[in-house]
Write a protein that holds these residues in place. Structure first.
Motif, mmCIF file in Angstrom:
data_model
loop_
_atom_site.group_PDB
_atom_site.id
_atom_site.type_symbol
_atom_site.label_atom_id
_atom_site.label_comp_id
_atom_site.label_asym_id
_atom_site.label_seq_id
_atom_site.Cartn_x
_atom_site.Cartn_y
_atom_site.Cartn_z
ATOM 1 N N ASP A 46 8.609 -5.163 9.762
ATOM 2 C CA ASP A 46 9.619 -4.126 9.987
ATOM 3 C C ASP A 46 10.947 -4.643 9.468
ATOM 4 O O ASP A 46 11.261 -5.818 9.635
ATOM 5 C CB ASP A 46 9.772 -3.802 11.481
ATOM 6 N N ALA A 47 11.682 -3.759 8.838
ATOM 7 C CA ALA A 47 13.009 -4.121 8.354
ATOM 8 C C ALA A 47 14.048 -3.318 9.121
ATOM 9 O O ALA A 47 13.825 -2.150 9.448
ATOM 10 C CB ALA A 47 13.125 -3.827 6.856
ATOM 11 N N ILE A 48 15.176 -3.951 9.434
ATOM 12 C CA ILE A 48 16.292 -3.219 10.019
ATOM 13 C C ILE A 48 17.529 -3.449 9.154
ATOM 14 O O ILE A 48 17.744 -4.533 8.616
ATOM 15 C CB ILE A 48 16.549 -3.581 11.505
ATOM 16 N N VAL A 49 18.300 -2.369 8.993
ATOM 17 C CA VAL A 49 19.420 -2.341 8.058
ATOM 18 C C VAL A 49 20.701 -2.028 8.825
ATOM 19 O O VAL A 49 20.719 -1.097 9.641
ATOM 20 C CB VAL A 49 19.175 -1.256 6.974
ATOM 21 N N GLY A 50 21.752 -2.800 8.561
ATOM 22 C CA GLY A 50 23.039 -2.573 9.216
ATOM 23 C C GLY A 50 23.571 -1.171 8.944
ATOM 24 O O GLY A 50 23.575 -0.725 7.804
ATOM 25 N N TRP A 65 17.602 -10.639 17.912
ATOM 26 C CA TRP A 65 16.594 -10.388 18.957
ATOM 27 C C TRP A 65 15.821 -9.105 18.648
ATOM 28 O O TRP A 65 14.593 -9.069 18.703
ATOM 29 C CB TRP A 65 17.289 -10.284 20.316
ATOM 30 N N LYS A 66 16.558 -8.057 18.297
ATOM 31 C CA LYS A 66 15.914 -6.763 18.054
ATOM 32 C C LYS A 66 14.995 -6.827 16.835
ATOM 33 O O LYS A 66 13.891 -6.272 16.850
ATOM 34 C CB LYS A 66 16.978 -5.681 17.856
ATOM 35 N N ALA A 67 15.446 -7.514 15.773
ATOM 36 C CA ALA A 67 14.622 -7.613 14.557
ATOM 37 C C ALA A 67 13.272 -8.244 14.878
ATOM 38 O O ALA A 67 12.233 -7.829 14.349
ATOM 39 C CB ALA A 67 15.347 -8.430 13.494
ATOM 40 N N LEU A 68 13.287 -9.231 15.740
ATOM 41 C CA LEU A 68 12.030 -9.890 16.122
ATOM 42 C C LEU A 68 11.260 -9.043 17.131
ATOM 43 O O LEU A 68 10.041 -8.853 17.012
ATOM 44 C CB LEU A 68 12.343 -11.276 16.703
ATOM 45 N N ALA A 69 11.977 -8.497 18.110
ATOM 46 C CA ALA A 69 11.307 -7.797 19.216
ATOM 47 C C ALA A 69 10.584 -6.529 18.758
ATOM 48 O O ALA A 69 9.508 -6.220 19.268
ATOM 49 C CB ALA A 69 12.325 -7.455 20.308
ATOM 50 N N VAL A 70 11.164 -5.796 17.801
ATOM 51 C CA VAL A 70 10.518 -4.545 17.385
ATOM 52 C C VAL A 70 9.171 -4.829 16.725
ATOM 53 O O VAL A 70 8.248 -4.013 16.791
ATOM 54 C CB VAL A 70 11.415 -3.699 16.445
ATOM 55 N N VAL A 132 17.516 -7.226 7.611
ATOM 56 C CA VAL A 132 16.671 -8.241 8.227
ATOM 57 C C VAL A 132 15.238 -7.732 8.228
ATOM 58 O O VAL A 132 14.929 -6.719 8.847
ATOM 59 C CB VAL A 132 17.090 -8.523 9.689
ATOM 60 N N SER A 133 14.393 -8.415 7.508
ATOM 61 C CA SER A 133 12.984 -8.041 7.468
ATOM 62 C C SER A 133 12.181 -9.157 8.134
ATOM 63 O O SER A 133 12.277 -10.313 7.742
ATOM 64 C CB SER A 133 12.570 -7.846 6.009
ATOM 65 N N VAL A 134 11.432 -8.778 9.159
ATOM 66 C CA VAL A 134 10.639 -9.759 9.905
ATOM 67 C C VAL A 134 9.158 -9.407 9.785
ATOM 68 O O VAL A 134 8.781 -8.245 9.940
ATOM 69 C CB VAL A 134 11.055 -9.805 11.392
ATOM 70 N N THR A 135 8.352 -10.402 9.467
ATOM 71 C CA THR A 135 6.901 -10.247 9.476
ATOM 72 C C THR A 135 6.357 -11.104 10.614
ATOM 73 O O THR A 135 6.611 -12.305 10.643
ATOM 74 C CB THR A 135 6.274 -10.730 8.155
ATOM 75 N N VAL A 136 5.646 -10.472 11.546
ATOM 76 C CA VAL A 136 5.040 -11.250 12.631
ATOM 77 C C VAL A 136 3.543 -11.354 12.420
ATOM 78 O O VAL A 136 2.909 -10.448 11.882
ATOM 79 C CB VAL A 136 5.300 -10.648 14.030
ATOM 80 N N ILE A 137 3.001 -12.497 12.841
ATOM 81 C CA ILE A 137 1.570 -12.752 12.771
ATOM 82 C C ILE A 137 1.103 -13.093 14.180
ATOM 83 O O ILE A 137 1.687 -13.944 14.850
ATOM 84 C CB ILE A 137 1.250 -13.927 11.823
ATOM 85 N N ASP A 271 11.852 2.816 22.554
ATOM 86 C CA ASP A 271 11.335 2.435 23.873
ATOM 87 C C ASP A 271 10.678 1.055 23.854
ATOM 88 O O ASP A 271 10.840 0.276 24.792
ATOM 89 C CB ASP A 271 10.284 3.457 24.346
ATOM 90 N N TYR A 272 9.885 0.810 22.814
ATOM 91 C CA TYR A 272 9.106 -0.439 22.732
ATOM 92 C C TYR A 272 8.278 -0.688 23.986
ATOM 93 O O TYR A 272 8.171 -1.785 24.499
ATOM 94 C CB TYR A 272 10.001 -1.625 22.338
ATOM 95 N N GLU A 273 7.709 0.416 24.477
ATOM 96 C CA GLU A 273 6.684 0.351 25.512
ATOM 97 C C GLU A 273 5.323 0.515 24.838
ATOM 98 O O GLU A 273 5.242 0.738 23.629
ATOM 99 C CB GLU A 273 6.915 1.460 26.559
ATOM 100 N N VAL A 274 4.258 0.401 25.617
ATOM 101 C CA VAL A 274 2.904 0.559 25.090
ATOM 102 C C VAL A 274 2.340 1.895 25.547
ATOM 103 O O VAL A 274 2.472 2.276 26.718
ATOM 104 C CB VAL A 274 1.985 -0.588 25.561
#
Lengths: 329, 329
Positions: A46-50, A65-70, A132-137, A271-274
């Motif tokens: 996911d990427a987030i842009v100012g 925090w948000k870039a990683l958390a999303v 900020v573009s974050v790739t999570v594994i 929301d970032y709920e499930v």
């Protein structure tokens, strides 16, 4: 003129401290992640842009925090355990070391809080806004990742935590002097603002999802729209009962003073709920395990059959929501 | 006014055709990649920004190809087989469907040519320039990834293919009427331009690297600077013999007419070749296997001891290069 550090200096100063073993202290040019027998990988970018996804004035710690958390929120909805993340950071012309120090502080806090080390990254310059573009594994037991398109007729639809807090937090930022805002206690205001700024991915819920969930996804673009996507991907209809949507005390107070905010709460994003579906006979077992993991899970509707429409109910009757993609039914 | 498709429409139209099995046709919100017993993952992210890393007027197919290829080049240097990639695409306000169609065409061509399917992605809007962030995932036999910091005293330093073509291709774009440029045949001009626009990651070299390489990395920021990084990371010195640097016929012609271009060739970026070190007794076996895999590998220097400096030799004597980080020794 301020000294501008090289990319290597930036890495050594700000990013190496949060690197995991796989990042080899970020000294190599690619990251290695040891294979895990009997587990599949789960990946998300996911990427987030100012100015688009966050306010340029947001504290850098919160942006990081948000870039990683999303991204971790997607892993959470798949029942995955984080393995690590990669970061691509495009810095605008006016970046400062002060900003970067605070950003890396927030990123490290997120990485430590979630057990998700930095594995590698790329820092580039951009004439545009901070991006900020974050790739999570992450990983799950082989073959066990719950997918979006697995909702079955008769399943109960559940949502974790509370819905709408972040959307109301954003509304509060945009109009802090609204009549409804004045009805909130300071703690309630802070709750809503914080849900928008510092989402908490529901990683704790993983074991319960792997044990019980049919379909599962995270709620990031609004409950109503995301549920519609899940049901459409599963080829089924269903009913969402707005009266059952789990609301925080802060959201309840806001909506009591401004009833139209209910719609914003269930159609707004972040929301970032499930959101998941569970066979009726397993709902109580799922809710018990979720509660034991510290995550409330609330039944909010039922999956229908293939030919059924998707309906949103309020006081037992279908409603048409004005915003989002729900103006047409 | 032109219809602007939604993100879901974009995904369905342009990206789903190139999605691999792990991307579940990009219908889910996270990608799943089946675990492989006995193998480690190799991961890399790189971002490219319009006006910084490529010309905004570059054909979209080439921008896409390059975004993928620069990452695959890192996998190639690690001997890794590609498993797939994730894409974060930030589209500027003036993007068009025509541009995106050509971009996805180039991306699909790259994915198919390299056996690296799209697993997932994110498309966002930006007020800034086009920004393409690609994360590639590959795998190697467990514990076998050659790292940057493993060069040993006495090792022979080798480079794959030819060095400097892309840097000269960029010089040619910036000054197409230079005196040296007129000496090139049309095929030589095309060779240099194409090396800059469409790098070819050396994925074929993997088995030879896994069998023989001590240290290995890709050459993306200039041969001299990248070798310096490798030796520094390994804690050793060494010697690079510029007379041995492998040059294409096009580069030789250009340098014959403008000798200063040699320095540009060995310090300019975008080679996307492999730089590795091999024990002296295994050099011929490595070169034979590399040749059998279709990749020439040329000895260009020797790894020194821990206390040795890094020297660049020309006609047997140390030289000081004006550009890059080599003005200080």
């Amino acid at each position: 003129m301020e000294h501008r550090p090289s990319e290597d200096e930036l890495i050594a100063k700000y990013f190496r401290p949060m690197a995991g073993e796989g990042g080899m202290a970020l000294l190599d040019d690619a990251a290695r992640l040891a294979g895990e027998a009997g587990r599949d990988l789960v990946l998300k970018v996911d990427a987030i842009v100012g100015g688009v996804h966050f306010f340029p004035s947001d504290p850098p710690q919160d942006v990081a925090w948000k870039a990683l958390a999303v991204n971790l929120s997607d892993l959470a909805a798949k029942g995955a355990e984080p393995r690590g993340f990669l970061l691509a950071l495009a810095l605008p012309p006016d970046w400062t070391e002060e900003w970067l120090a605070a950003f890396s502080e927030g990123l490290q806090a997120g990485a430590e809080a979630t057990g998700c080390p930095l594995l590698g990254g790329d820092t580039v310059k951009t004439p545009g806004p901070l991006t900020v573009s974050v790739t999570v594994i992450g990983s799950v037991p082989a073959g066990r990742m719950p997918v979006r398109m697995a909702a079955q007729p008769g399943d109960v639809i559940l949502a974790s935590g509370t819905i709408g807090d972040a959307a109301l937090g954003l509304a509060l930022r945009l109009d802090p002097d609204a009549r409804w805002a004045k009805a909130l206690t300071p703690a309630q205001r802070e709750h809503l603002l914080s849900r928008y700024l510092r989402p908490q991915p529901r990683l704790a819920l993983g074991p319960a999802l792997l044990a019980y969930a049919k379909a599962s996804m995270d709620v990031s673009d609004g409950l109503v729209g995301d549920l519609r996507k899940m049901l459409a991907a599963s080829g089924v209809g269903g009913a969402l009962d707005l009266d059952a949507a789990p609301l925080s005390e802060a959201a309840k107070t806001a909506i009591a003073h401004e009833p139209s905010l209910l719609e914003r709460a269930v159609t707004g994003g972040d929301d970032y709920e499930v959101l998941c579906t569970i066979e009726p006979g397993q709902v109580e077992a799922f809710r018990s395990q979720a509660a034991a993991l510290g995550v409330p899970a609330t039944p909010i509707g039922t999956v229908g059959s293939a030919g059924d429409p998707f309906v949103v109910l309020r006081h037992g009757a279908p409603v048409s929501l004005a915003h989002g993609s729900f103006s047409h039914f």
